[in-house]
Design a protein around this motif. Sequence first.
Motif, mmCIF file in Angstrom:
data_model
loop_
_atom_site.group_PDB
_atom_site.id
_atom_site.type_symbol
_atom_site.label_atom_id
_atom_site.label_comp_id
_atom_site.label_asym_id
_atom_site.label_seq_id
_atom_site.Cartn_x
_atom_site.Cartn_y
_atom_site.Cartn_z
ATOM 1 N N LYS A 182 47.284 -20.323 1.712
ATOM 2 C CA LYS A 182 48.356 -20.913 2.515
ATOM 3 C C LYS A 182 49.065 -21.985 1.706
ATOM 4 O O LYS A 182 48.417 -22.876 1.147
ATOM 5 N N ILE A 183 50.388 -21.885 1.636
ATOM 6 C CA ILE A 183 51.201 -22.901 0.966
ATOM 7 C C ILE A 183 52.254 -23.414 1.940
ATOM 8 O O ILE A 183 52.559 -22.767 2.948
ATOM 9 N N GLN A 184 52.790 -24.568 1.633
ATOM 10 C CA GLN A 184 53.817 -25.131 2.500
ATOM 11 C C GLN A 184 55.106 -24.327 2.363
ATOM 12 O O GLN A 184 55.585 -24.076 1.259
ATOM 13 N N ALA A 185 55.649 -23.888 3.490
ATOM 14 C CA ALA A 185 56.868 -23.076 3.487
ATOM 15 C C ALA A 185 58.091 -23.925 3.130
ATOM 16 O O ALA A 185 58.135 -25.128 3.435
ATOM 17 N N GLU A 186 59.058 -23.303 2.467
ATOM 18 C CA GLU A 186 60.299 -24.006 2.121
ATOM 19 C C GLU A 186 61.088 -24.305 3.390
ATOM 20 O O GLU A 186 61.179 -23.478 4.296
ATOM 21 N N GLY A 187 61.655 -25.489 3.438
ATOM 22 C CA GLY A 187 62.467 -25.877 4.583
ATOM 23 C C GLY A 187 61.712 -26.555 5.702
ATOM 24 O O GLY A 187 62.312 -26.959 6.706
ATOM 25 N N VAL A 188 60.393 -26.712 5.539
ATOM 26 C CA VAL A 188 59.597 -27.384 6.568
ATOM 27 C C VAL A 188 59.850 -28.891 6.501
ATOM 28 O O VAL A 188 59.922 -29.472 5.409
ATOM 29 N N ASP A 192 53.788 -21.011 9.944
ATOM 30 C CA ASP A 192 52.968 -21.088 11.148
ATOM 31 C C ASP A 192 53.152 -22.445 11.824
ATOM 32 O O ASP A 192 54.037 -23.224 11.452
ATOM 33 N N ALA A 193 52.286 -22.739 12.789
ATOM 34 C CA ALA A 193 52.441 -23.968 13.577
ATOM 35 C C ALA A 193 52.218 -25.226 12.745
ATOM 36 O O ALA A 193 52.584 -26.324 13.176
ATOM 37 N N ILE A 197 53.486 -35.048 11.902
ATOM 38 C CA ILE A 197 53.559 -33.873 12.772
ATOM 39 C C ILE A 197 54.798 -33.075 12.402
ATOM 40 O O ILE A 197 55.742 -33.595 11.801
ATOM 41 N N LEU A 198 54.760 -31.795 12.743
ATOM 42 C CA LEU A 198 55.849 -30.887 12.376
ATOM 43 C C LEU A 198 57.130 -31.270 13.104
ATOM 44 O O LEU A 198 57.138 -31.534 14.304
ATOM 45 N N ASP A 199 58.219 -31.306 12.340
ATOM 46 C CA ASP A 199 59.524 -31.642 12.922
ATOM 47 C C ASP A 199 60.424 -30.414 12.974
ATOM 48 O O ASP A 199 61.163 -30.213 13.929
ATOM 49 N N GLY A 200 60.379 -29.593 11.932
ATOM 50 C CA GLY A 200 61.182 -28.370 11.890
ATOM 51 C C GLY A 200 60.570 -27.385 10.916
ATOM 52 O O GLY A 200 60.006 -27.776 9.899
ATOM 53 N N ARG A 201 60.646 -26.081 11.243
ATOM 54 C CA ARG A 201 60.050 -25.085 10.364
ATOM 55 C C ARG A 201 60.849 -23.791 10.408
ATOM 56 O O ARG A 201 61.440 -23.447 11.428
ATOM 57 N N PRO A 202 60.833 -23.035 9.260
ATOM 58 C CA PRO A 202 61.506 -21.733 9.234
ATOM 59 C C PRO A 202 60.675 -20.683 9.964
ATOM 60 O O PRO A 202 59.535 -20.936 10.349
ATOM 61 N N GLY A 203 61.235 -19.501 10.127
ATOM 62 C CA GLY A 203 60.577 -18.464 10.909
ATOM 63 C C GLY A 203 59.316 -17.914 10.274
ATOM 64 O O GLY A 203 58.460 -17.364 10.979
ATOM 65 N N ASP A 204 59.163 -18.037 8.947
ATOM 66 C CA ASP A 204 57.975 -17.470 8.294
ATOM 67 C C ASP A 204 56.810 -18.447 8.220
ATOM 68 O O ASP A 204 55.782 -18.150 7.621
ATOM 69 N N PRO A 213 48.942 -29.598 5.581
ATOM 70 C CA PRO A 213 50.289 -29.882 6.082
ATOM 71 C C PRO A 213 50.823 -31.212 5.542
ATOM 72 O O PRO A 213 50.059 -32.131 5.222
ATOM 73 N N GLY A 214 52.129 -31.330 5.451
ATOM 74 C CA GLY A 214 52.760 -32.588 5.037
ATOM 75 C C GLY A 214 52.435 -32.949 3.610
ATOM 76 O O GLY A 214 52.562 -32.139 2.688
ATOM 77 N N ASN A 215 52.001 -34.176 3.417
ATOM 78 C CA ASN A 215 51.702 -34.668 2.061
ATOM 79 C C ASN A 215 50.215 -34.558 1.734
ATOM 80 O O ASN A 215 49.682 -35.321 0.944
ATOM 81 N N GLY A 216 49.524 -33.605 2.364
ATOM 82 C CA GLY A 216 48.086 -33.458 2.155
ATOM 83 C C GLY A 216 47.743 -32.927 0.777
ATOM 84 O O GLY A 216 48.606 -32.540 -0.021
#
Length: 372
Positions: free
Chosen positions: A148-154, A203-204, A194-201, A238-241
Motif C-alpha cells: 500500500k502506498i499513498q495515492a496521488e492527490g490525497v 481507500d478510506a 485525518i483524510l480531507d480529500g482522496r481520489p477514486g482509487d 497515512p499522512g506523514n507516517g
Amino acid sequence: MKEDYYEVLGISKSASAAEIKKAYRKKALQYHPDKNPGDAKAEEMFKKSAEAYEVLSDPNKKAKYDQFGHAAFEGGGFGGGGMNMDDIFSQFGDIFGSAFGGGGFSGFGGFGGGGQRRVKGSNLRIRVKLTLDEIANGVEKKVKVRRKIQAEGVTYKTCTTCNGRGQVTKIQNTILGRMQTAATCSTCGGNGQILDGRPGDADAQGLKISEETVSINIPAGVEEGMQLKVPGKGNDAPGNGIPGDLLVAIETQEHETLKREGDNLHYDLYISITDAILGTSKEIDAVGGKVRIKLEPGIQSGKILRLRGKGISSLNGYGSGDLLVHVNVWTPKELNKEQRDFFERMQGNENFEPKPEKSDKSFFEKVKDMFS
C-alpha cells in the motif's frame, strides 16, 4: 566495531525479559533528547540502547544474536541496526510512559510536547526459497511485492480531537494527587491527521495497492527459518507516517546429493569393490560445480574424506565449512559364474582377511570426530 548489546544495556546474558526492559528504560530516560538537548553523544547512546533492546527483547532475535553476534544482522538486516528516532518512538514509546509528557520528544520529527506523532505502516511478510549454491555464496533476489502506498492527490488535515499530537491526555485527581495518562487518539488512530480529500482509487486511509520490484541482499550462510528485514518496503502509513518494513523468511531447497549440517556439507560416495581395491578418482558434487577427488588403493568403506573450505560460508564471517565425503563400498548381490569362481578361490586367502590398523577408527569414533 559495534559494542556488545548486553554491555550497552549494562546487563548479563542471563538477564530476564523484565530485567532487559528495566535496563533499557533506565538508559533511554538517561539519554533522552529532551534531557540532553543538542548533545550528539547522548543521542547516539539513545539510539544504541534502542537498537540493543529491539534485539534482546525479541526471543528469536536474541537467540540469533547469542549464536552469531552482530553478523546475524548484516547483509539486509535480521531485525537490528540503523534505528532512527521515528523507529524508536513508534515501537518503544510506551516504555517512556508519561515521563516526557506522554511519550516522544520535541525537536526530532515533531514528537512530544505539542508536536505531531508519526505512525508506522504495517509490515509485509514474504518467503524466499534458496538453492544450496545461493546459500553458500550469498545472492541478490528481486521479488515483486504488492504494497500500500499513498495515492496521488490525497490531502489530509490536522485531527481536531488531538490537535495533531496523535495522543489524547487525561488528568485525573486521585488520593495520590493529579495523575496524567496518555492514550492513542481514537479519531485519527494516532496519526495526528485525518483524510480531507482522496481520489477514486484510494481507500478510506488515502492508500492504494501498488506492485513494486524490491531487491533483497541475502548474505552467505543463512539458514532455514531466518528472517531478514528490508526497511521501508512494507505498507505506507497515512499522512506523514513512516513506511513499514518487508520481512523476508528464508526457506531452503533440498539439494539432490549434498546434505547440510551447520556450515559443513556431507556427500555419500558409493564405489565398487574393484575401485576400493585398485584405487580410482571420482567426480562429485560440490557447491559451485563439480570437484574431482582421488581414492587411494585399499580404501575402506566408512572412510571420511574432508575437503576443507568446500562447505558453506560462515554467517559470522569466519571462513567456510568443509565438504565431508563418506566412502561406501558397494557389494554386488548377483555374480556370474566367472566372478563367483574368483571370489570362492579368494575365500580364506590371507590377503582378503580383515586386518584393521590402529589408525582405522570405529564407527563411534568417526561419529564423535564428525560432531566435534
